[in-house]
Design a protein around this motif. Structure first.
Motif, PDB file in Angstrom:
ATOM      1  N   GLY A 156       0.694  -1.338   0.056  1.00  0.00           N
ATOM      2  CA  GLY A 156      -0.124  -0.004   0.101  1.00  0.00           C
ATOM      3  C   GLY A 156       0.893   1.091   0.013  1.00  0.00           C
ATOM      4  N   GLN A 157       1.955   1.326   0.985  1.00  0.00           N
ATOM      5  CA  GLN A 157       2.720   2.526   0.751  1.00  0.00           C
ATOM      6  C   GLN A 157       3.530   2.753  -0.375  1.00  0.00           C
ATOM      7  OE1 GLN A 157       5.150   1.823   4.526  1.00  0.00           O
ATOM      8  NE2 GLN A 157       3.796   2.557   5.751  1.00  0.00           N
ATOM      9  N   LYS A 158       4.026   1.587  -0.897  1.00  0.00           N
ATOM     10  CA  LYS A 158       4.612   1.457  -2.108  1.00  0.00           C
ATOM     11  C   LYS A 158       3.666   2.242  -3.411  1.00  0.00           C
ATOM     12  CE  LYS A 158       7.415  -1.465  -5.105  1.00  0.00           C
ATOM     13  NZ  LYS A 158       7.896  -2.718  -5.203  1.00  0.00           N
ATOM     14  N   ALA A 159       2.484   1.908  -3.459  1.00  0.00           N
ATOM     15  CA  ALA A 159       1.666   2.324  -4.395  1.00  0.00           C
ATOM     16  C   ALA A 159       1.406   3.839  -4.104  1.00  0.00           C
ATOM     17  CB  ALA A 159       0.191   1.734  -4.202  1.00  0.00           C
ATOM     18  N   ILE A 160       1.099   4.395  -3.026  1.00  0.00           N
ATOM     19  CA  ILE A 160       0.990   5.788  -2.704  1.00  0.00           C
ATOM     20  C   ILE A 160       2.193   6.595  -3.211  1.00  0.00           C
ATOM     21  CG2 ILE A 160       0.674   7.562  -0.840  1.00  0.00           C
ATOM     22  CD1 ILE A 160      -1.448   5.449   0.284  1.00  0.00           C
ATOM     23  N   ILE A 194      -0.860   2.397   6.080  1.00  0.00           N
ATOM     24  CA  ILE A 194      -0.892   2.711   4.687  1.00  0.00           C
ATOM     25  C   ILE A 194      -1.531   4.253   4.391  1.00  0.00           C
ATOM     26  CG2 ILE A 194      -2.137   2.116   2.660  1.00  0.00           C
ATOM     27  CD1 ILE A 194      -2.218  -0.750   3.621  1.00  0.00           C
ATOM     28  N   ASN A 195      -2.514   4.741   5.069  1.00  0.00           N
ATOM     29  CA  ASN A 195      -3.010   6.063   5.251  1.00  0.00           C
ATOM     30  C   ASN A 195      -3.508   6.316   3.598  1.00  0.00           C
ATOM     31  OD1 ASN A 195      -4.092   8.341   6.093  1.00  0.00           O
ATOM     32  ND2 ASN A 195      -2.378   9.436   5.508  1.00  0.00           N
ATOM     33  N   PRO A 196      -4.452   5.559   3.167  1.00  0.00           N
ATOM     34  CA  PRO A 196      -4.921   5.455   1.750  1.00  0.00           C
ATOM     35  C   PRO A 196      -6.017   6.644   1.627  1.00  0.00           C
ATOM     36  CG  PRO A 196      -6.283   3.797   2.924  1.00  0.00           C
ATOM     37  CD  PRO A 196      -5.239   4.257   3.992  1.00  0.00           C
ATOM     38  N   HIS A 197      -6.068   6.848   0.395  1.00  0.00           N
ATOM     39  CA  HIS A 197      -7.037   8.131   0.106  1.00  0.00           C
ATOM     40  C   HIS A 197      -8.536   7.530   0.414  1.00  0.00           C
ATOM     41  CE1 HIS A 197      -3.339   8.496  -2.547  1.00  0.00           C
ATOM     42  NE2 HIS A 197      -3.574   9.839  -2.491  1.00  0.00           N
ATOM     43  N   TYR A 198      -8.661   6.407   0.144  1.00  0.00           N
ATOM     44  CA  TYR A 198     -10.184   5.841   0.279  1.00  0.00           C
ATOM     45  C   TYR A 198     -10.203   4.593   1.274  1.00  0.00           C
ATOM     46  CZ  TYR A 198     -10.789   8.905  -3.686  1.00  0.00           C
ATOM     47  OH  TYR A 198     -10.726   9.971  -4.653  1.00  0.00           O
ATOM     48  N   PHE A 199     -11.038   4.571   2.204  1.00  0.00           N
ATOM     49  CA  PHE A 199     -11.183   3.293   2.978  1.00  0.00           C
ATOM     50  C   PHE A 199     -12.386   2.795   2.911  1.00  0.00           C
ATOM     51  CE2 PHE A 199     -11.646   1.775   7.520  1.00  0.00           C
ATOM     52  CZ  PHE A 199     -11.777   0.823   7.232  1.00  0.00           C
ATOM     53  N   SER A 200     -12.717   1.547   2.500  1.00  0.00           N
ATOM     54  CA  SER A 200     -14.010   1.011   2.350  1.00  0.00           C
ATOM     55  C   SER A 200     -14.106   0.005   3.516  1.00  0.00           C
ATOM     56  CB  SER A 200     -14.574   0.419   1.304  1.00  0.00           C
ATOM     57  OG  SER A 200     -14.382   1.378   0.242  1.00  0.00           O
ATOM     58  N   LEU A 201     -15.122  -0.084   4.019  1.00  0.00           N
ATOM     59  CA  LEU A 201     -15.513  -1.308   5.191  1.00  0.00           C
ATOM     60  C   LEU A 201     -16.802  -1.944   4.663  1.00  0.00           C
ATOM     61  CD1 LEU A 201     -14.925  -2.559   7.808  1.00  0.00           C
ATOM     62  CD2 LEU A 201     -16.241  -0.907   8.977  1.00  0.00           C
ATOM     63  N   LEU A 202     -16.554  -3.314   4.233  1.00  0.00           N
ATOM     64  CA  LEU A 202     -17.728  -4.078   3.728  1.00  0.00           C
ATOM     65  C   LEU A 202     -17.817  -5.029   5.046  1.00  0.00           C
ATOM     66  CD1 LEU A 202     -16.455  -3.078   1.124  1.00  0.00           C
ATOM     67  CD2 LEU A 202     -17.335  -5.286   0.113  1.00  0.00           C
ATOM     68  N   ARG A 203     -19.132  -5.577   4.776  1.00  0.00           N
ATOM     69  CA  ARG A 203     -19.344  -6.768   5.874  1.00  0.00           C
ATOM     70  C   ARG A 203     -19.333  -8.122   5.257  1.00  0.00           C
ATOM     71  NH1 ARG A 203     -23.754  -9.843   7.368  1.00  0.00           N
ATOM     72  NH2 ARG A 203     -25.218  -8.836   6.340  1.00  0.00           N
ATOM     73  N   LEU A 204     -18.636  -9.018   6.026  1.00  0.00           N
ATOM     74  CA  LEU A 204     -18.471 -10.431   5.515  1.00  0.00           C
ATOM     75  C   LEU A 204     -20.082 -11.120   5.097  1.00  0.00           C
ATOM     76  CD1 LEU A 204     -16.703 -13.065   4.853  1.00  0.00           C
ATOM     77  CD2 LEU A 204     -17.348 -13.764   7.189  1.00  0.00           C
ATOM     78  N   VAL A 205     -20.173 -11.775   3.789  1.00  0.00           N
ATOM     79  CA  VAL A 205     -21.451 -12.359   3.373  1.00  0.00           C
ATOM     80  C   VAL A 205     -20.739 -13.492   2.814  1.00  0.00           C
ATOM     81  CG1 VAL A 205     -23.327 -12.455   1.687  1.00  0.00           C
ATOM     82  CG2 VAL A 205     -22.767 -10.263   2.948  1.00  0.00           C
ATOM     83  N   VAL A 206     -21.109 -14.654   3.418  1.00  0.00           N
ATOM     84  CA  VAL A 206     -20.524 -16.069   3.039  1.00  0.00           C
ATOM     85  C   VAL A 206     -21.632 -16.700   1.936  1.00  0.00           C
ATOM     86  CG1 VAL A 206     -19.818 -18.396   3.834  1.00  0.00           C
ATOM     87  CG2 VAL A 206     -19.727 -16.279   5.523  1.00  0.00           C
ATOM     88  N   GLU A 207     -20.872 -16.997   0.889  1.00  0.00           N
ATOM     89  CA  GLU A 207     -21.383 -17.344  -0.225  1.00  0.00           C
ATOM     90  C   GLU A 207     -21.147 -18.788  -0.338  1.00  0.00           C
ATOM     91  OE1 GLU A 207     -23.370 -15.458  -2.563  1.00  0.00           O
ATOM     92  OE2 GLU A 207     -22.839 -13.482  -2.184  1.00  0.00           O
ATOM     93  N   GLU A 208     -22.427 -19.543  -0.869  1.00  0.00           N
ATOM     94  CA  GLU A 208     -22.335 -21.005  -0.974  1.00  0.00           C
ATOM     95  C   GLU A 208     -21.169 -21.495  -1.580  1.00  0.00           C
ATOM     96  OE1 GLU A 208     -23.927 -23.421   0.056  1.00  0.00           O
ATOM     97  OE2 GLU A 208     -25.567 -22.854   1.154  1.00  0.00           O
ATOM     98  N   GLU A 209     -20.616 -20.591  -2.648  1.00  0.00           N
ATOM     99  CA  GLU A 209     -19.498 -21.378  -3.451  1.00  0.00           C
ATOM    100  C   GLU A 209     -17.947 -21.128  -2.808  1.00  0.00           C
ATOM    101  OE1 GLU A 209     -21.638 -18.970  -4.453  1.00  0.00           O
ATOM    102  OE2 GLU A 209     -22.416 -19.052  -6.282  1.00  0.00           O
TER     103      GLU A 209
END
Ligand code: SF4
Length: 290
Positions: A156-160, A194-209
């Motif tokens: 992450g730091q390298k990308a920034i 990392i201190n990214p420009h954007y941070f998203s928090l999703l929630r775990l949804v367990v899929e059958e696959e």
């Protein structure tokens, strides 16, 4: 002219209006236990001819796109020379494009030198989405992400440093009940480092696959309850130290929609979560498969 999108096709929610050019198919790692996205696909790089044909098919539909997303899983695995050639071709074909983005695997970022990454950035790839998923080494290993906490931070730091805009994602609940606190604290540690420009928090949804579905059925992995998810989110936010990071938790999977800038809005976001946590009328949105 044939439609040569290989399905299923994924893109981040913020790329809903982008033209999607499919450069690779699937994910070269394809082992994460929670991930179902590319299980049915054998990873492959598309040939130059296939990509050109694909672009010709897209042109009449999009004409002058201002945003382009490169799919599938990890386009940065392309050799730098090929990637530069592709980006130059895209800019020639779509001269009005304002933003080109893609998913980026941490190991692909680490494999490229700083100069290579800068060259890719200068050629027009601007925004990278990196699925951190968890900052905890235990959780990363349990989920077979194939990356350590240290590598994730370095990538992450390298990308920034190379000039990219970076969007990082964490999956709430990925530690299960066993590693809930560790997942929250260590994820905050990685995102803060990392201190990214954007941070998203999703929630775990367990899929059958996914392989994780079997772990849940066998009782090896215990999912968080909605209230535990809120507790985990609160711990995560309390441990975040960020500067001007745009934060979103507004995916269909999230129990509580949150949006703000971190750290500026940290206390407000935490208080809001606590209010939901204490409210007897809190009815979590449910978007679970199992
Ligand atoms: S989470 Fe990302 S790296 Fe892991 S299998 Fe899915 S697409 Fe590949």
């Amino acid at each position: 002219m044939k439609n040569n999108y290989s399905q299923p096709l994924y893109r981040p929610p913020s790329e809903a209006w982008s033209m999607i050019i499919q450069v690779t198919e699937g994910c070269s790692h394809n082992k994460c236990r929670f991930c179902y996205m590319y299980k049915c696909k054998q990873f492959r790089l598309k040939s130059k001819e296939e990509i050109k044909e694909h672009i010709e098919w897209l042109k009449p539909m999009y004409k002058n796109p201002d945003r382009i997303f490169l799919a599938d899983g990890n386009v940065l695995c392309l050799k730098t020379e090929k990637l530069l050639e592709l980006l130059n071709y895209i800019k020639k074909e779509f001269p009005n494009v304002q933003r080109i983005s893609s998913y980026s695997g941490p190991l692909d970022l680490l494999r490229k030198s700083e100069d290579e990454l800068k060259a890719v950035r200068n050629a027009g790839l601007e925004l990278l989405y990196m699925g951190v998923e968890s900052g905890s080494d235990k959780v990363l290993s349990m989920m077979e992400k194939g990356v350590t906490q240290k590598e994730m931070i370095e990538a992450g730091q390298k990308a920034i440093k190379a000039g990219f805009k970076l969007s990082c994602m964490i999956i709430s609940g990925l530690g299960g009940t066993e590693y809930m606190e560790e997942h929250a604290v260590e994820s905050a540690k990685v995102i803060s480092a990392i201190n990214p420009h954007y941070f998203s928090l999703l929630r775990l949804v367990v899929e059958e696959e996914s392989e994780l579905a079997e772990d849940v059925r066998q009782g090896k992995f215990k999912m968080l309850t909605p209230l535990q998810v809120l507790d985990e989110n609160i711990i995560m936010l309390e441990n975040m130290e960020l500067t001007d990071c745009i934060f979103r938790a507004n995916h269909v999977s999230n129990h509580v929609n949150q949006a703000g800038t971190l750290n500026k809005d940290k206390e407000i976001l935490i208080e809001r979560l606590k209010k939901f946590r204490e409210s007897p009328s809190f009815i979590p949105t449910t978007f679970d498969r199992l």
